[in-house]
Design a protein around this motif. Structure first.
Motif, PDB file in Angstrom:
ATOM      1  N   GLY A 275       6.732  31.713   7.441  1.00  0.00           N
ATOM      2  CA  GLY A 275       6.624  31.165   8.731  1.00  0.00           C
ATOM      3  C   GLY A 275       5.864  29.849   8.485  1.00  0.00           C
ATOM      4  N   ALA A 276       4.482  29.961   7.957  1.00  0.00           N
ATOM      5  CA  ALA A 276       3.691  28.907   7.941  1.00  0.00           C
ATOM      6  C   ALA A 276       4.234  27.560   7.093  1.00  0.00           C
ATOM      7  CB  ALA A 276       2.324  29.523   7.189  1.00  0.00           C
ATOM      8  N   ALA A 277       4.857  28.149   5.928  1.00  0.00           N
ATOM      9  CA  ALA A 277       5.431  27.094   4.975  1.00  0.00           C
ATOM     10  C   ALA A 277       6.709  26.495   5.861  1.00  0.00           C
ATOM     11  CB  ALA A 277       6.326  27.781   3.611  1.00  0.00           C
ATOM     12  N   LEU A 278       7.550  27.014   6.492  1.00  0.00           N
ATOM     13  CA  LEU A 278       8.504  26.281   7.355  1.00  0.00           C
ATOM     14  C   LEU A 278       8.022  25.450   8.237  1.00  0.00           C
ATOM     15  CD1 LEU A 278      11.291  29.072   7.381  1.00  0.00           C
ATOM     16  CD2 LEU A 278      11.142  27.151   5.906  1.00  0.00           C
ATOM     17  N   ALA A 279       6.820  26.109   9.155  1.00  0.00           N
ATOM     18  CA  ALA A 279       6.340  25.214  10.319  1.00  0.00           C
ATOM     19  C   ALA A 279       5.947  23.905   9.595  1.00  0.00           C
ATOM     20  CB  ALA A 279       5.397  25.919  10.958  1.00  0.00           C
ATOM     21  N   ALA A 280       5.270  24.121   8.472  1.00  0.00           N
ATOM     22  CA  ALA A 280       4.648  22.489   7.982  1.00  0.00           C
ATOM     23  C   ALA A 280       5.820  21.402   7.641  1.00  0.00           C
ATOM     24  CB  ALA A 280       3.950  22.962   6.623  1.00  0.00           C
ATOM     25  N   VAL A 281       6.802  22.372   6.789  1.00  0.00           N
ATOM     26  CA  VAL A 281       8.082  21.426   6.472  1.00  0.00           C
ATOM     27  C   VAL A 281       8.830  20.761   7.797  1.00  0.00           C
ATOM     28  CG1 VAL A 281      10.289  21.335   5.129  1.00  0.00           C
ATOM     29  CG2 VAL A 281       8.162  22.362   4.276  1.00  0.00           C
ATOM     30  N   GLU A 282       8.987  21.582   8.521  1.00  0.00           N
ATOM     31  CA  GLU A 282       9.858  21.154   9.589  1.00  0.00           C
ATOM     32  C   GLU A 282       9.334  20.303  10.625  1.00  0.00           C
ATOM     33  OE1 GLU A 282      11.355  24.820  11.206  1.00  0.00           O
ATOM     34  OE2 GLU A 282      12.616  25.338   9.545  1.00  0.00           O
ATOM     35  N   LEU A 283       7.951  20.329  10.859  1.00  0.00           N
ATOM     36  CA  LEU A 283       7.235  19.549  11.627  1.00  0.00           C
ATOM     37  C   LEU A 283       6.837  18.051  11.104  1.00  0.00           C
ATOM     38  CD1 LEU A 283       4.990  22.054  13.576  1.00  0.00           C
ATOM     39  CD2 LEU A 283       7.114  20.708  14.634  1.00  0.00           C
ATOM     40  N   LEU A 284       6.397  18.123   9.719  1.00  0.00           N
ATOM     41  CA  LEU A 284       5.775  17.041   9.303  1.00  0.00           C
ATOM     42  C   LEU A 284       6.555  16.181   8.470  1.00  0.00           C
ATOM     43  CD1 LEU A 284       2.610  18.620   7.527  1.00  0.00           C
ATOM     44  CD2 LEU A 284       2.541  17.326   9.639  1.00  0.00           C
ATOM     45  N   THR A 285       7.822  16.704   7.843  1.00  0.00           N
ATOM     46  CA  THR A 285       8.912  16.086   7.109  1.00  0.00           C
ATOM     47  C   THR A 285       9.656  15.053   8.016  1.00  0.00           C
ATOM     48  OG1 THR A 285       9.357  17.866   5.672  1.00  0.00           O
ATOM     49  CG2 THR A 285      10.798  16.071   5.437  1.00  0.00           C
ATOM     50  N   PRO A 286       9.993  15.208   9.138  1.00  0.00           N
ATOM     51  CA  PRO A 286      10.653  13.919   9.948  1.00  0.00           C
ATOM     52  C   PRO A 286       9.694  12.928  10.264  1.00  0.00           C
ATOM     53  CG  PRO A 286      11.080  16.047  10.908  1.00  0.00           C
ATOM     54  CD  PRO A 286      10.196  16.297   9.810  1.00  0.00           C
ATOM     55  N   ARG A 287       8.298  13.203  10.704  1.00  0.00           N
ATOM     56  CA  ARG A 287       7.627  12.098  10.725  1.00  0.00           C
ATOM     57  C   ARG A 287       7.302  11.385   9.527  1.00  0.00           C
ATOM     58  NH1 ARG A 287       2.179  14.954  13.794  1.00  0.00           N
ATOM     59  NH2 ARG A 287       3.167  15.574  15.676  1.00  0.00           N
ATOM     60  N   ARG A 288       7.246  12.066   8.239  1.00  0.00           N
ATOM     61  CA  ARG A 288       7.189  11.074   7.003  1.00  0.00           C
ATOM     62  C   ARG A 288       8.244  10.488   6.560  1.00  0.00           C
ATOM     63  NH1 ARG A 288       4.389  14.727   1.943  1.00  0.00           N
ATOM     64  NH2 ARG A 288       4.443  12.922   0.551  1.00  0.00           N
ATOM     65  N   ALA A 289       9.372  10.869   6.728  1.00  0.00           N
ATOM     66  CA  ALA A 289      10.628  10.251   6.836  1.00  0.00           C
ATOM     67  C   ALA A 289      10.906   9.050   7.585  1.00  0.00           C
ATOM     68  CB  ALA A 289      12.014  10.991   6.975  1.00  0.00           C
ATOM     69  N   ALA A 290      10.372   9.053   8.823  1.00  0.00           N
ATOM     70  CA  ALA A 290      10.413   7.785   9.658  1.00  0.00           C
ATOM     71  C   ALA A 290       9.296   6.818   9.191  1.00  0.00           C
ATOM     72  CB  ALA A 290      10.057   8.377  11.200  1.00  0.00           C
ATOM     73  N   ALA A 291       8.250   7.331   8.642  1.00  0.00           N
ATOM     74  CA  ALA A 291       7.154   6.277   8.351  1.00  0.00           C
ATOM     75  C   ALA A 291       7.597   5.499   7.102  1.00  0.00           C
ATOM     76  CB  ALA A 291       5.882   7.268   8.096  1.00  0.00           C
ATOM     77  N   LEU A 292       8.449   6.247   6.154  1.00  0.00           N
ATOM     78  CA  LEU A 292       8.885   5.641   4.922  1.00  0.00           C
ATOM     79  C   LEU A 292       9.918   4.643   5.176  1.00  0.00           C
ATOM     80  CD1 LEU A 292       8.864   5.864   1.791  1.00  0.00           C
ATOM     81  CD2 LEU A 292      10.728   7.599   1.923  1.00  0.00           C
ATOM     82  N   MET A 293      10.695   5.082   6.266  1.00  0.00           N
ATOM     83  CA  MET A 293      11.986   3.970   6.691  1.00  0.00           C
ATOM     84  C   MET A 293      11.340   3.017   7.738  1.00  0.00           C
ATOM     85  SD  MET A 293      14.024   5.195   4.577  1.00  0.00           S
ATOM     86  CE  MET A 293      15.298   4.126   4.856  1.00  0.00           C
ATOM     87  N   GLY A 294      10.298   3.305   8.365  1.00  0.00           N
ATOM     88  CA  GLY A 294      10.206   2.169   9.306  1.00  0.00           C
ATOM     89  C   GLY A 294      10.517   2.318  10.601  1.00  0.00           C
ATOM     90  N   THR A 295      11.690   3.023  10.871  1.00  0.00           N
ATOM     91  CA  THR A 295      11.941   3.112  12.187  1.00  0.00           C
ATOM     92  C   THR A 295      12.406   4.784  12.286  1.00  0.00           C
ATOM     93  OG1 THR A 295      14.335   3.050  11.873  1.00  0.00           O
ATOM     94  CG2 THR A 295      12.950   0.867  12.375  1.00  0.00           C
ATOM     95  N   ALA A 296      12.490   5.338  13.716  1.00  0.00           N
ATOM     96  CA  ALA A 296      12.664   6.613  13.848  1.00  0.00           C
ATOM     97  C   ALA A 296      14.262   6.913  13.663  1.00  0.00           C
ATOM     98  CB  ALA A 296      12.421   6.984  15.229  1.00  0.00           C
ATOM     99  N   GLU A 297      15.143   5.994  13.915  1.00  0.00           N
ATOM    100  CA  GLU A 297      16.518   6.180  13.586  1.00  0.00           C
ATOM    101  C   GLU A 297      16.834   6.282  12.187  1.00  0.00           C
ATOM    102  OE1 GLU A 297      15.238   3.687  15.467  1.00  0.00           O
ATOM    103  OE2 GLU A 297      15.835   4.536  17.542  1.00  0.00           O
ATOM    104  N   SER A 298      16.211   5.456  11.394  1.00  0.00           N
ATOM    105  CA  SER A 298      16.519   5.576  10.101  1.00  0.00           C
ATOM    106  C   SER A 298      16.052   6.764   9.415  1.00  0.00           C
ATOM    107  CB  SER A 298      16.006   4.306   9.199  1.00  0.00           C
ATOM    108  OG  SER A 298      16.680   3.071   9.736  1.00  0.00           O
ATOM    109  N   GLY A 299      14.872   6.987  10.066  1.00  0.00           N
ATOM    110  CA  GLY A 299      13.983   8.235   9.425  1.00  0.00           C
ATOM    111  C   GLY A 299      14.936   9.454   9.692  1.00  0.00           C
ATOM    112  N   ALA A 300      15.753   9.437  10.860  1.00  0.00           N
ATOM    113  CA  ALA A 300      16.584  10.520  11.188  1.00  0.00           C
ATOM    114  C   ALA A 300      17.383  10.729  10.366  1.00  0.00           C
ATOM    115  CB  ALA A 300      16.789  10.313  12.504  1.00  0.00           C
ATOM    116  N   VAL A 301      18.273   9.575   9.958  1.00  0.00           N
ATOM    117  CA  VAL A 301      19.394   9.608   9.000  1.00  0.00           C
ATOM    118  C   VAL A 301      18.906  10.365   7.629  1.00  0.00           C
ATOM    119  CG1 VAL A 301      21.069   8.503   7.873  1.00  0.00           C
ATOM    120  CG2 VAL A 301      20.524   7.895   9.956  1.00  0.00           C
TER     121      VAL A 301
END
Length: 467
Positions: A275-301
């Motif tokens: 549960g701890a591992a999945l919580a970290a992955v599911e909550l932090l990865t979307p933010r990290r993807a958005a920061a990498l791509m520059g926009t929330a929409e691109s990060g979501a893809v």
């Protein structure tokens, strides 16, 4: 499942409880394996379809971020509250009835998501889905194990079937994520198809709601398949008094599991660290993807593609689970190896946080894949150990206790991740928690039984053990 008898775990033949074999004796293990995999696929496919569009659909319906967070909290709290009662219900009235009920609840929930535009209707749908999640957490797997034990004995190989079920679940989530994200996009790019759909239904159906409505149709197929393909012998007629009396007894037995068996206690603690591992992955990865791509929409893809890849890695890990057990010479050591891979993946995600270089991104993607690969390897081996220590009268309850441990820690870890500063710390803390669970298997990693649990679990009236 080939029907061959697996080599028992060290020390397992003397203290493993003999199941009373409550399910169809005429169904061979290979057929049971195929049907268990199909049930797992059909149940999780609609859920996968909702991953890519759920938040966007609710936003398009006019819901704010706080309201959407509240919807998901309703789902989690309902699932946690209903986990033990519904596990006990399955052990009292049967696996097939409870699974079919879960499918009907999910069908109603997805219909509400696809058509509703009000907060109360979405809240009701989330509560129904949470209840369905609790109902479904044990019966299908319990049915499969009971069927194999009835046909080939309690020492029969169940790891392969559990691995196939896990792979089917991951494949359904991966395919569902792609369908859920692709269908609205295709409808929007078509020659006015999306606009026509919206206008023809007066705004009731929009492109983003199509995956939810299609998921409702899949749930109907799921219910029909469960009713027709999962045979159970006649059980004693369930009366209201029997259910009211039997479910609390099953819950009490479930809560005593960890106290009476060392290996089960390790399994519950290990599930909680998941549960701890999945919580970290599911909550932090979307933010990290958005920061990498520059926009929330691109990060979501990017996140949708990454999530699909993660589910594929989980499916591969599940398939490798039996091989890992043979290579390590026990299920316990295979659990230890799988958890070690998870720790490595979380550590890679932590040490690469904040860097956008190509090598750091590649290492982070590798870490993400390793997390799901390790979880996939460990899961069928952990459940193999569990099923060899719980008889059929309490099998679904034991799975519900395991699921409850995961969900409660996931909720707490999610809150902790939300208040910690962004950076390596949340990832490394999650890795430390998983490492603590893995270290439980270093000593006596063979997972040999610590005692017979048959006497600890309530046996429904009329069961084989009473005859």
């Amino acid at each position: 499942m080939s029907g061959r008898t697996a080599t028992p775990e060290p020390g397992g033949d003397a203290s493993t409880p003999r199941s009373p074999a409550p399910t169809g004796r005429g169904l061979d293990p290979l057929t049971a394996r195929r049907r268990f995999a199909m049930v797992s696929f059909l149940f999780w496919l609609p859920i996968g379809m909702s991953i890519a569009t759920g938040v966007l659909l609710f936003t398009d319906r006019g819901m704010g971020l706080a309201a959407i967070a509240g919807f998901f909290a309703v789902h989690s709290l309902t699932a946690a509250a209903m986990e033990l009662p519904t596990g006990g219900l399955s052990d009292v009235i049967g696996r097939r009835t409870v699974l079919a009920t879960a499918g009907l609840l999910n069908c109603t929930a997805f219909t509400l998501f696809g058509l509703a535009a009000t907060a109360w209707a979405i809240t009701l749908g989330m509560a129904l889905m949470g209840c369905a999640r609790a109902l479904s957490s044990g019966p299908a797997e319990a049915w499969y194990v009971d069927t194999v034990h009835a046909h080939a004995g309690p020492d029969a190989d169940i790891r392969t079937g559990l691995a196939r079920g896990g792979s089917a679940m991951s494949a359904a989530l991966a395919l569902g994520t792609l369908l859920g994200g692709g269908l609205p996009w295709l409808l929007g790019r078509g020659p006015g198809v999306g606009e026509w759909l919206t206008d023809a239904t007066g705004g009731l159906v929009i492109p983003l709601s199509v995956p939810a409505l299609l998921g409702a149709l899949v749930e109907i197929v799921f219910v029909l398949y469960v009713v027709s393909a999962l045979p159970e012998p006649p059980r004693p007629r369930a009366t209201l008094r029997g259910v009211v009396g039997g479910v609390p007894a099953a819950i009490a037995a479930g809560l005593r599991l960890g106290a009476q068996n060392t290996v089960i206690r390790r399994l519950l603690l290990t599930a909680s660290t998941t549960g701890a591992a999945l919580a970290a992955v599911e909550l932090l990865t979307p933010r990290r993807a958005a920061a990498l791509m520059g926009t929330a929409e691109s990060g979501a893809v990017v996140f949708a593609g990454l999530a699909c890849a993660g589910f594929v890695c989980s499916a591969v890990g599940s398939q490798l689970g039996p091989f890992a057990a043979r290579l390590a010479r026990s299920s316990g050591r295979a659990v230890l190896a799988g958890r070690g891979v998870v720790v490595l993946g979380l550590t890679l995600l932590g040490v690469t946080t904040g860097s956008t270089s190509g090598s750091a991104t590649a290492a982070a993607v590798t870490g993400y894949a390793l997390v799901y690969l390790g979880l996939g390897v460990a899961a069928p081996n952990a459940n193999d150990l569990l099923h060899r220590r719980v008889d059929a009268s309490g099998r679904a309850t034991a799975l519900s206790v395991q699921s409850l441990a995961l969900q409660l820690v996931a909720a707490g870890a999610g809150l902790a991740v939300g208040i910690l500063p962004l950076g390596p710390l949340p990832w490394l803390l999650a890795a430390a928690v998983v490492l603590g669970g893995a270290l439980l298997w270093v000593r006596r990693a063979d997972g040999s039984p610590q005692g017979d649990l048959a006497s600890a679990l309530p046996v429904p009236a009329g069961s084989a053990s009473e005859r």
